[in-house]
Design a protein around this motif. Structure first.
Motif, mmCIF file in Angstrom:
data_model
loop_
_atom_site.group_PDB
_atom_site.id
_atom_site.type_symbol
_atom_site.label_atom_id
_atom_site.label_comp_id
_atom_site.label_asym_id
_atom_site.label_seq_id
_atom_site.Cartn_x
_atom_site.Cartn_y
_atom_site.Cartn_z
ATOM 1 N N ALA A 1 1.306 -1.457 0.146
ATOM 2 C CA ALA A 1 -0.485 0.073 -0.169
ATOM 3 C C ALA A 1 0.845 0.843 -0.305
ATOM 4 C CB ALA A 1 -0.833 -0.434 1.633
ATOM 5 N N ALA A 2 -0.063 1.974 -0.418
ATOM 6 C CA ALA A 2 1.480 3.413 -0.288
ATOM 7 C C ALA A 2 1.330 3.758 1.191
ATOM 8 C CB ALA A 2 0.151 4.521 -1.463
ATOM 9 N N THR A 3 2.645 4.391 1.161
ATOM 10 C CA THR A 3 2.504 5.219 2.226
ATOM 11 C C THR A 3 3.693 6.148 2.194
ATOM 12 O OG1 THR A 3 4.439 3.694 2.872
ATOM 13 C CG2 THR A 3 2.638 3.203 4.451
ATOM 14 N N PHE A 4 3.659 7.294 2.016
ATOM 15 C CA PHE A 4 4.866 8.219 2.059
ATOM 16 C C PHE A 4 7.023 8.248 2.299
ATOM 17 C CE2 PHE A 4 6.713 12.604 3.397
ATOM 18 C CZ PHE A 4 7.075 12.599 1.437
ATOM 19 N N GLU A 5 6.452 8.396 1.933
ATOM 20 C CA GLU A 5 8.177 7.620 2.474
ATOM 21 C C GLU A 5 8.937 8.603 2.519
ATOM 22 O OE1 GLU A 5 7.848 7.175 -0.886
ATOM 23 O OE2 GLU A 5 6.918 5.385 -1.607
ATOM 24 N N GLY A 6 9.275 9.908 2.236
ATOM 25 C CA GLY A 6 9.832 10.736 2.754
ATOM 26 C C GLY A 6 11.569 10.325 2.470
ATOM 27 N N ARG A 7 12.015 9.896 0.949
ATOM 28 C CA ARG A 7 12.565 10.063 0.644
ATOM 29 C C ARG A 7 12.939 10.996 -0.914
ATOM 30 N NH1 ARG A 7 12.162 5.917 3.427
ATOM 31 N NH2 ARG A 7 13.399 4.391 4.366
ATOM 32 N N THR A 8 11.962 11.871 -0.506
ATOM 33 C CA THR A 8 12.415 12.891 -2.172
ATOM 34 C C THR A 8 12.457 14.395 -1.687
ATOM 35 O OG1 THR A 8 10.507 12.411 -1.906
ATOM 36 C CG2 THR A 8 11.591 11.753 -3.366
ATOM 37 N N PRO A 9 14.011 14.616 -0.712
ATOM 38 C CA PRO A 9 13.852 15.850 -0.301
ATOM 39 C C PRO A 9 13.655 16.942 -1.474
ATOM 40 C CG PRO A 9 16.710 14.507 -0.421
ATOM 41 C CD PRO A 9 14.791 13.854 -0.940
#
Length: 388
Positions: A21-29
């Protein structure tokens, strides 16, 4: 129908029936793909899931929850292509969750006014949102189609349209948020116009090149909000429009009641620690009023979701409280074509491989929800990092 059998989703052939499922990854600064994002999805793909979902790929720059999220533009294609090729090399498919955050967008971070079905004060930026005009909506519908085309160009196998959690489309569906008196407000037919227009535009753009799914709220979890009876009708309209290959059923409001979706513990201390002062002190004092606690149980959205199974013929994806083989098998017995897992795969990206080999029957996830505050620094299971 068994969980590890080959499955079909629109034009796709999937190796099993488990979707990350989609979970915002927080890896695109920089709002672009990074090596860290690729590694995140590579682990899920190598771990046995049939398809992993990249979140969040905004259709428009002002449609991000904050400026660090990807928005679908030509500059993003090279990185997105590296990502899809990496996932494919592990034998999995990959979906892009596309949508417009609407009132959930942080206008201060985005440096752009947040749009909504009707104006309100955003709890994220403490600024007023702007009521989306008809011309805004025409542009946003076209942006979704353009985003889907970029997904195709980048090698994605599917797109998931975000119609939940009081993001823009969901804010139109919600009577509690939509106070309009024009063709987009009032009756359910009017409130559903944006959802149907987005889905139809995306389908017209991509045809059968990729699968098109939507994440639809069954229940906002908010007094006076979008509720099951109306959601069933919207699902039937989306099916009759022929624009979707499947529906993923969800619940809750990122604006007003986020824990309604997640259930389990409320990690207020961890949330507070993610913010500077004075927000930290404010969260500790009043956070429990916003982050309300709901007990966790397996398949906690099943009772509502099974009503959709009897109302539509569309393939359905069951979400919410799926962390054991027993629950996965129950979903298949109940007639759901797929299950979507999030927290369990954060805890153990290789869980599906281990289940298929009959090494384990349940996840190590304890639903402490301490993963939730990590979206600001790289979404992860903190128990893994703590050696638990």
């Amino acid at each position: 129908m068994k969980i590890f059998e080959t499955a079909y989703l629109g034009p796709l052939t999937l190796r099993n029936r488990v979707i990350k499922a989609a979970t915002f990854e927080g890896r695109t600064p920089e709002a672009l793909v990074t090596d860290e994002l690729i590694d995140f999805h590579r682990a899920v793909a190598a771990g046995g899931a049939a398809m992993t979902t990249v979140a969040y790929c905004a259709s428009s720059p002002e449609g991000r929850t904050d400026r660090h999220q990807i928005w679908m533009r030509p500059e993003a294609v090279a990185g997105l292509t590296r990502l899809t090729e990496t996932v494919h090399a592990e034998g999995a498919a990959i979906s892009a969750q596309i949508g417009h955050a609407g009132p959930v967008a942080n206008s201060k971070s985005n440096r752009a006014t947040a749009l909504a079905s009707s104006w309100q004060i955003s709890p994220l930026s403490m600024r007023l949102t702007r009521t989306a005009s008809a011309s805004d909506l025409d542009r946003i519908v076209a942006d979704h189609a353009r985003a889907a085309r970029i997904a195709v160009q980048s090698g994605f196998d599917a797109v998931e349209l975000h119609f939940g959690h009081n993001y823009l489309v969901s804010s139109f569906l919600s009577p509690a948020l939509n106070r309009r008196s024009d063709q987009f407000g009032g009756s359910l037919e009017n409130r559903a116009r944006v959802a149907r227009a987005v889905a139809s535009a995306v389908r017209a753009e991509v045809g059968t090149e990729i699968a098109v799914t939507a994440k639809l709220n069954m229940d906002d979890g908010v007094p006076g909000g979008f509720w099951l009876d109306e959601s069933l009708q919207v699902a039937q309209w989306l099916e009759s429009d022929g624009s979707l290959d499947a529906l993923e059923l969800t619940a809750g409001s990122s604006l007003k009641n986020p824990m309604y979706l997640f259930r389990g513990d409320v990690p207020l201390r961890d949330f507070a620690a993610s913010f500077p002062q004075p927000q930290r002190a404010g969260i500790r004092m009043v956070g429990s009023k916003f982050l309300r606690a709901y007990p966790y149980k397996e398949a906690y959205l099943l009772e509502q979701a099974r009503q959709f199974r009897s109302a539509v013929d569309l393939p359905l994806i069951l979400l919410g409280g799926i962390s054991t083989r027993e629950t996965m098998d129950l979903a298949m017995t109940e007639g759901f074509e797929f299950v979507a897992m999030a927290r369990a795969l954060l805890r153990e990206p290789d869980l599906i491989n281990k289940m298929q080999k009959e090494e384990v029957t349940s996840s190590l996830c304890i639903h402490c929800n301490r993963c939730m505050p990590t979206i600001y620094s790289g979404t992860r299971c903190v128990l893994v990092n703590e050696g638990a």
